[in-house]
Design a protein around this motif. Structure first.
Motif, PDB file in Angstrom:
ATOM      1  N   LEU A 192       7.203   8.511  -5.862  1.00  0.00           N
ATOM      2  CA  LEU A 192       7.976   7.473  -6.558  1.00  0.00           C
ATOM      3  C   LEU A 192       9.456   7.600  -6.240  1.00  0.00           C
ATOM      4  N   GLY A 242      10.228   5.831  -3.347  1.00  0.00           N
ATOM      5  CA  GLY A 242      10.000   4.394  -3.421  1.00  0.00           C
ATOM      6  C   GLY A 242       8.571   3.968  -3.165  1.00  0.00           C
ATOM      7  N   PHE A 243       7.615   4.904  -3.370  1.00  0.00           N
ATOM      8  CA  PHE A 243       6.205   4.609  -3.097  1.00  0.00           C
ATOM      9  C   PHE A 243       5.386   4.717  -4.377  1.00  0.00           C
ATOM     10  N   GLN A 244       4.483   3.774  -4.567  1.00  0.00           N
ATOM     11  CA  GLN A 244       3.574   3.753  -5.715  1.00  0.00           C
ATOM     12  C   GLN A 244       2.153   4.070  -5.249  1.00  0.00           C
ATOM     13  N   TYR A 264      -0.381   5.697  -0.876  1.00  0.00           N
ATOM     14  CA  TYR A 264       0.806   5.148  -1.526  1.00  0.00           C
ATOM     15  C   TYR A 264       1.377   4.005  -0.685  1.00  0.00           C
ATOM     16  N   GLN A 265       1.988   3.047  -1.374  1.00  0.00           N
ATOM     17  CA  GLN A 265       2.616   1.919  -0.684  1.00  0.00           C
ATOM     18  C   GLN A 265       4.058   1.783  -1.146  1.00  0.00           C
ATOM     19  N   GLY A 266       4.924   1.404  -0.206  1.00  0.00           N
ATOM     20  CA  GLY A 266       6.331   1.239  -0.528  1.00  0.00           C
ATOM     21  C   GLY A 266       7.047   0.454   0.556  1.00  0.00           C
ATOM     22  N   ARG A 321       7.340  -3.102   4.725  1.00  0.00           N
ATOM     23  CA  ARG A 321       6.298  -2.477   3.929  1.00  0.00           C
ATOM     24  C   ARG A 321       5.632  -1.359   4.733  1.00  0.00           C
ATOM     25  N   THR A 380       2.836   2.237   4.387  1.00  0.00           N
ATOM     26  CA  THR A 380       1.774   2.908   3.648  1.00  0.00           C
ATOM     27  C   THR A 380       1.775   4.381   4.034  1.00  0.00           C
ATOM     28  N   GLU A 429       2.695  -0.875   7.249  1.00  0.00           N
ATOM     29  CA  GLU A 429       1.437  -1.246   6.602  1.00  0.00           C
ATOM     30  C   GLU A 429       0.409  -1.770   7.597  1.00  0.00           C
TER      31      GLU A 429
END
Length: 496
Positions: free
Chosen positions: A357, A360-362, A381-383, A389, A391, A414
């Motif tokens: 996080l 900047g990744f969720q 995680y993606q951010g 974008r 991954t 991504e």
């Protein structure tokens, strides 16, 4: 990756930003009277950094260099380099600076200077020096940068431009900034000077060397070796190599010859080469990565002090720096696999989510697993990185008996991540603990000397040493062309 450091970011940014703020506050006042005579060249130039501020910048950054890079643990080499360096400093235009010369524990082939008289040479360059005159050449070049106030001059120009002291990140491959790797302070350490500054440092350095009694032709000899390293790829791990922080060595040889001629005319007593004095100290010097920082061996990264190993994908370029190990595919593929160690913030899942996080990744998926007998949390995680974008597949693991949490993550745009994920997963799943006996068996590679027998080639000498270095590297550290062959009966350097 250093075994004793858990917070790796250099603090140079903090120190220099404080100095910059103070300077910029009075910059407009100083601009009216901010020109000064350069002590080494006699030229008038813009200078908003006083000598005391220059020394302060260097002294504060010096403490961080020593903490982050480490000082090479060899008292004899430290004294030798200091003795040579101080002779050069006394021959300079600013002999009263608080000069300090240090061999840092880095495998890359480089030397660099901080403002105020703080000079560093990596242990990685030592095996490539043919004699003491070349050691004097590389140290004299860095003394020239300090003497001519090149760093302070660039800082002054950047202050006037309203940008403060620029602290770039020549070490940082793509994604490093997003994931919190050090880089800010290194811009000060590895400031890439302009061509004229480099040529001026060459000219000053050859003059100091000749004045102090060394043959100034050590500089073109050094540049010839560096050009060979550039040609075969050099060493890019850890500290940036010479090619990243200096203009191409081959381009400077002609200009340096002019400086050598002038230095010889001014100081005809400068003739010493002192090859035996340097070579008697070379046996036993650590070559390449060290046990303390971990070692790249083929596709595998091993850390015998922290007792772990992992394997990166075939064909990826691996780089071991003080704050992380990174691997990137050759060619144009846009992906990175990063290994870092840090403090936990809760259990593994909590640490993983908090760490990602912060970058900047969720998390979109994840689970706890046991791999090679070790507890893992692995998540997807993606951010967003640089407005694109991305991954990441991230594995967080804790070794038995250690507080550190290791993070292994593969990150890519991504749209390309599906191609990178198998490589990231395989790297994560390769992470394993080394037994004590395995760790004890991993020792530093060191310089040794052997006598060439009839029929020996660089290939056969490399093979006799376990092929720990390429035959072309052996040729270069012996001052020979990569395509040459060793002379029977000669004493040559090898690595074992």
């Amino acid at each position: 990756m250093r075994a004793t450091v858990t917070s790796h970011t250099l603090q140079v940014t903090r120190h220099t930003s404080q100095i910059t703020s103070a300077l910029m506050a009075g910059a407009w006042l100083l601009m009216a009277t901010g020109c000064a005579t350069n002590p080494a060249t006699g030229k008038r130039e813009l200078m908003l950094v006083s000598e005391s501020q220059e020394i302060q910048m260097g002294r504060e950054a010096d403490a961080d260099v020593r903490k982050t890079m480490g000082v090479y643990d060899d008292a004899a080499w430290q004294k030798y380099v200091t003795d040579v360096g101080m002779r050069l400093a006394r021959a300079s235009h600013r002999p009263n600076l608080p000069w300090k010369f240090t061999v840092v524990d880095e495998p890359a082939v480089n030397a660099f200077a901080l403002p105020g008289g703080f000079i560093y040479i990596t242990r990685g360059i030592l095996p490539y020096l043919r004699d003491e005159a070349e050691l004097a050449a590389v140290l004299g070049h860095e003394v020239g940068h300090v003497d001519a106030r090149h760093g302070a001059s660039q800082a002054s120009k950047q202050i006037v431009a309203g940008v403060g002291i620029a602290l770039g990140g020549v070490l940082a491959p793509k994604y490093k900034t997003a994931f919190g790797l050090a880089g800010g302070g290194l811009g000060l350490l590895f400031l890439k000077y302009g061509r004229e500054d480099e040529l001026e440092a060459d000219r000053l350095g050859t003059g100091y060397a000749a004045s102090a009694g060394w043959d100034p032709a050590g500089m073109p000899g050094l540049l010839d070796t560096l050009a060979k390293i550039d040609e075969v790829g050099g060493s890019s791990r850890g500290v940036p190599n010479w090619a990243l922080t200096h203009p191409p060595a081959a381009d400077r040889v002609q200009k340096v010859q002019e400086s050598v001629s002038a230095a010889k005319a001014a100081s005809p007593g400068g003739t010493a080469r002192n090859r035996p004095q340097l070579e008697e100290r070379l046996a036993g010097v650590v070559f390449g990565d060290s046990r303390e920082k971990g070692m790249v061996r083929g596709r595998e990264f091993v850390h015998p002090v922290m007792r772990f190993a992992l394997t990166f994908p075939q064909g990826w370029e691996i780089s071991n720096s003080d704050d992380a190990v990174t691997a990137q595919p050759t060619g144009d593929a846009n992906a990175t696999i990063i290994l870092q160690a840090g403090a936990p913030s809760g259990n593994l899942q909590q640490t993983a989510d908090a760490s990602m996080l912060k970058a900047g990744f969720q998390r979109v998926d994840g689970s706890s697993r046991t791999i090679n007998g070790l507890p893992f949390f692995i998540g997807t995680y993606q951010g967003v990185i640089e407005k694109n974008r991305a991954t990441a597949e991230a594995g967080f693991v804790r070794l038995n008996g250690r507080d550190d949490v290791f993070r292994i993550l593969g990150v890519a745009p991504e749209a390309q991540f599906s191609n990178v994920r198998p490589a990231a997963d395989a790297t994560i799943e390769s992470f394993r603990e080394l037994s004590q006996s395995e760790a004890n068996a991993i020792q530093n590679r060191r310089i040794e000397f052997v006598t060439v027998r009839n029929g020996d080639t660089w290939v056969s000498i490399a093979a006799a040493g376990g092929n720990v270095v390429k035959p072309t590297t052996l040729a270069i550290i012996n001052g020979e062309a990569p395509a040459s062959q060793p002379r029977p009966g000669s004493r040559v350097r090898t690595v074992r």
